[in-house]
Motif scaffolding. Sequence first.
Motif, PDB file in Angstrom:
ATOM      1  N   CYS A   1       0.947  -1.301  -0.086  1.00 48.46           N
ATOM      2  CA  CYS A   1       0.026  -0.114   0.045  1.00 48.46           C
ATOM      3  C   CYS A   1       0.806   1.352   0.005  1.00 48.46           C
ATOM      4  O   CYS A   1       1.726   1.470   1.006  1.00 48.46           O
ATOM      5  CB  CYS A   1      -0.946   0.002   1.198  1.00 48.46           C
ATOM      6  SG  CYS A   1      -1.966   1.401   1.533  1.00 48.46           S
TER       7      CYS A   1
ATOM      8  N   PHE B   1       7.738  -2.153  -4.181  1.00 53.15           N
ATOM      9  CA  PHE B   1       6.649  -3.188  -4.424  1.00 53.15           C
ATOM     10  C   PHE B   1       7.332  -4.400  -3.748  1.00 53.15           C
ATOM     11  O   PHE B   1       6.457  -5.031  -3.023  1.00 53.15           O
ATOM     12  CB  PHE B   1       6.191  -3.303  -5.801  1.00 53.15           C
ATOM     13  CG  PHE B   1       5.104  -4.545  -5.957  1.00 53.15           C
ATOM     14  CD1 PHE B   1       3.814  -3.973  -5.563  1.00 53.15           C
ATOM     15  CD2 PHE B   1       5.179  -5.861  -6.361  1.00 53.15           C
ATOM     16  CE1 PHE B   1       2.666  -4.802  -5.634  1.00 53.15           C
ATOM     17  CE2 PHE B   1       4.314  -6.357  -6.281  1.00 53.15           C
ATOM     18  CZ  PHE B   1       3.022  -6.364  -5.962  1.00 53.15           C
TER      19      PHE B   1
ATOM     20  N   ASP C   1      -3.408  -6.210  -5.000  1.00 54.66           N
ATOM     21  CA  ASP C   1      -3.294  -4.780  -5.018  1.00 54.66           C
ATOM     22  C   ASP C   1      -4.281  -4.268  -3.784  1.00 54.66           C
ATOM     23  O   ASP C   1      -5.163  -4.887  -3.844  1.00 54.66           O
ATOM     24  CB  ASP C   1      -3.345  -4.157  -6.248  1.00 54.66           C
ATOM     25  CG  ASP C   1      -2.122  -4.434  -6.980  1.00 54.66           C
ATOM     26  OD1 ASP C   1      -1.094  -4.684  -6.434  1.00 54.66           O
ATOM     27  OD2 ASP C   1      -1.983  -4.051  -8.232  1.00 54.66           O
TER      28      ASP C   1
ATOM     29  N   ASP D   1      -5.683  -1.234  -4.277  1.00 58.13           N
ATOM     30  CA  ASP D   1      -6.360   0.022  -5.210  1.00 58.13           C
ATOM     31  C   ASP D   1      -7.515  -0.069  -5.386  1.00 58.13           C
ATOM     32  O   ASP D   1      -8.091   0.837  -6.393  1.00 58.13           O
ATOM     33  CB  ASP D   1      -5.317   0.362  -6.110  1.00 58.13           C
ATOM     34  CG  ASP D   1      -5.040  -0.484  -7.268  1.00 58.13           C
ATOM     35  OD1 ASP D   1      -5.750  -1.941  -7.202  1.00 58.13           O
ATOM     36  OD2 ASP D   1      -4.119  -0.559  -8.215  1.00 58.13           O
TER      37      ASP D   1
ATOM     38  N   PRO E   1      -1.210  -9.371 -10.119  1.00 60.86           N
ATOM     39  CA  PRO E   1      -0.814  -9.093  -8.810  1.00 60.86           C
ATOM     40  C   PRO E   1      -1.528  -9.820  -7.693  1.00 60.86           C
ATOM     41  O   PRO E   1      -1.054  -9.751  -6.344  1.00 60.86           O
ATOM     42  CB  PRO E   1      -1.102  -7.647  -8.331  1.00 60.86           C
ATOM     43  CG  PRO E   1      -2.324  -7.228  -9.496  1.00 60.86           C
ATOM     44  CD  PRO E   1      -2.033  -8.042 -10.679  1.00 60.86           C
TER      45      PRO E   1
ATOM     46  N   ARG F   1      -9.135   1.183 -11.292  1.00 61.51           N
ATOM     47  CA  ARG F   1      -8.807   1.393  -9.832  1.00 61.51           C
ATOM     48  C   ARG F   1      -9.193   2.745  -9.374  1.00 61.51           C
ATOM     49  O   ARG F   1      -9.585   3.582 -10.212  1.00 61.51           O
ATOM     50  CB  ARG F   1      -7.291   1.420  -9.706  1.00 61.51           C
ATOM     51  CG  ARG F   1      -6.334   2.260 -10.520  1.00 61.51           C
ATOM     52  CD  ARG F   1      -5.216   2.589 -10.055  1.00 61.51           C
ATOM     53  NE  ARG F   1      -5.073   3.472  -8.777  1.00 61.51           N
ATOM     54  CZ  ARG F   1      -4.389   3.521  -7.751  1.00 61.51           C
ATOM     55  NH1 ARG F   1      -3.548   2.899  -7.476  1.00 61.51           N
ATOM     56  NH2 ARG F   1      -4.664   4.333  -6.587  1.00 61.51           N
TER      57      ARG F   1
ATOM     58  N   SER G   1      -3.004   5.203 -10.836  1.00 59.48           N
ATOM     59  CA  SER G   1      -1.982   4.030 -10.441  1.00 59.48           C
ATOM     60  C   SER G   1      -0.566   4.674 -10.457  1.00 59.48           C
ATOM     61  O   SER G   1      -0.172   5.407 -11.544  1.00 59.48           O
ATOM     62  CB  SER G   1      -1.867   3.005 -11.421  1.00 59.48           C
ATOM     63  OG  SER G   1      -1.076   2.031 -11.507  1.00 59.48           O
TER      64      SER G   1
END
Length: 224
Positions: A15, A65, A85, A87, A150, A196, A200
Amino acid sequence: MRPTGDRVIDVVLPCLDEALALPWVLKRMPPGYRPIVVDNGSADGSADVAAAYGATVVREPVRGFGAACHAGLMAAVADVVCFMDADASLDPRELPLVSGPVVAGEADLVLGRRVPAGAGAWPAHARLGNAVLARRLRRRSGVPVRDLGPMRACRREELVGLGVEDRRFGYPLETVLRAAAAGWRVTERDVRYHPRAGRSKVTGTVRGTLRAVADMRAVLAAHR
């Protein structure tokens, strides 16, 4: 497949400034799935939002990441661990699709193959970069994957044992390369990919996508 009995699955959510998306994500976490939000230096109060919605919060000051994924993995205690993820591009309610084959002993690593669920969910430049890398991965490892998505699931101890070293955007690719070299059964399951919340850091810009692709190419070169 859903966890049964006392089984719990840890879900690692890297995050960085996802305060707007986290409530939607965490409220949709299925029963038996325990969210671990790894705050990677957010300036928008993401950690406080995550804690307010009952997530375990881990702070990882080293940006990257892979660094966030690794920190979450080290904090996890469940036998099976998922990654996704934070998001709101992926729906936590679909986590059982990727964790199910691992729980059942049918696969060692399951990747969520992203299927766009709306306009703008997956920009063309990001999709092209992913397709090129997936093709190279297939040729290099023999693993028939079409997406380096992801959302994924595997067993925690086995993943720790792989010794994945990348701490940037190459982490997901190196995981698959090392898993293939170790003889893991790797498969995919389709998951919906939504537009999202917010912009991003990777797919939202050509520059971000190129940075991620460069990291992954470096991993491919290191694992010839």
